[in-house]
Design an enzyme around this catalytic site. Structure first.
Site, PDB file in Angstrom:
ATOM      1  N   GLU A  18     -13.053   0.546   1.414  1.00 35.04           N
ATOM      2  CA  GLU A  18     -12.002   0.515   0.398  1.00 35.04           C
ATOM      3  C   GLU A  18     -12.290  -0.585  -0.614  1.00 35.04           C
ATOM      4  O   GLU A  18     -11.955  -0.457  -1.777  1.00 35.04           O
ATOM      5  CB  GLU A  18     -10.648   0.232   1.038  1.00 35.04           C
ATOM      6  CG  GLU A  18     -10.015   1.393   1.697  1.00 35.04           C
ATOM      7  CD  GLU A  18      -8.569   1.104   2.073  1.00 35.04           C
ATOM      8  OE1 GLU A  18      -7.880   2.077   2.387  1.00 35.04           O
ATOM      9  OE2 GLU A  18      -8.121  -0.057   2.040  1.00 35.04           O
TER      10      GLU A  18
ATOM     11  N   HIS B 212     -11.968  10.466  -9.098  1.00 33.68           N
ATOM     12  CA  HIS B 212     -10.917  10.459 -10.121  1.00 33.68           C
ATOM     13  C   HIS B 212      -9.784  11.432  -9.803  1.00 33.68           C
ATOM     14  O   HIS B 212      -9.448  12.315 -10.591  1.00 33.68           O
ATOM     15  CB  HIS B 212     -11.515  10.722 -11.512  1.00 33.68           C
ATOM     16  CG  HIS B 212     -12.180   9.511 -12.061  1.00 33.68           C
ATOM     17  ND1 HIS B 212     -13.412   9.082 -11.632  1.00 33.68           N
ATOM     18  CD2 HIS B 212     -11.764   8.610 -12.980  1.00 33.68           C
ATOM     19  CE1 HIS B 212     -13.741   7.983 -12.278  1.00 33.68           C
ATOM     20  NE2 HIS B 212     -12.755   7.659 -13.093  1.00 33.68           N
TER      21      HIS B 212
ATOM     22  N   CYS C 190       0.813  -1.225   0.000  1.00 29.03           N
ATOM     23  CA  CYS C 190       0.000   0.000   0.000  1.00 29.03           C
ATOM     24  C   CYS C 190       0.844   1.271   0.000  1.00 29.03           C
ATOM     25  O   CYS C 190       0.306   2.378  -0.056  1.00 29.03           O
ATOM     26  CB  CYS C 190      -0.983   0.005   1.166  1.00 29.03           C
ATOM     27  SG  CYS C 190      -2.278  -1.236   0.975  1.00 29.03           S
TER      28      CYS C 190
END
Length: 140
Positions: A129, A71, A23
């Site tokens: 997530e 985005h 991550c």
């Protein structure tokens, strides 16, 4: 006590600076914000009679938060070199810097605070997530 909830989603990328694991690399998620609102009294008159709060009001606010992060590359302030940030901005990448490590836990608290600032009776916010992994922030 009455409780209602709504959700909205956004797609964005992040990374965890200083994390030892995969991550630490830039990766994306289809984030889902699920916000719950509670209260003991319903509205007694008008077009919203017998509602805790109008769903359209809470949907509007939760969707606005999701849209603001959609985005984009989300990163913690000062986690990238200034030259890297500038290069990404010069390429017209949408960058959002946040004053916290962009974890689901921190997002749940941050989104809770944003909704609270709108004087909404928010009682919890969960941030997913993935479909199976979420963090929740709620009032005690």
């Amino acid at each position: 006590m009455y409780k209602i909830k709504t959700s909205a989603s956004f797609d964005s990328a992040h990374f965890l600076a200083g994390y030892e694991g995969k991550c630490s690399n830039i990766h994306g998620h289809h984030w889902v914000i699920e916000a719950s609102f509670s209260g003991s009294d319903l509205i007694h008159e008008g077009t919203q009679r017998d509602m805790l709060i109008d769903f359209s009001d809470i949907k509007k606010e939760v969707r606005a938060i999701a849209k603001s992060f959609d985005h984009a590359l989300i990163c913690e302030v000062n986690s990238l070199k200034p030259t890297t940030m500038q290069a990404l901005k010069d390429e017209n990448f949408r960058m959002i810097e946040v004053p916290f490590r962009p974890t689901a836990e921190n997002f749940s608290r941050y989104f809770f605070q944003l909704l609270s600032e709108k004087s909404l009776p928010v009682c919890s916010v969960s941030v997913y997530e993935t479909p199976k992994n979420c963090a929740t922030y709620e009032v005690d």
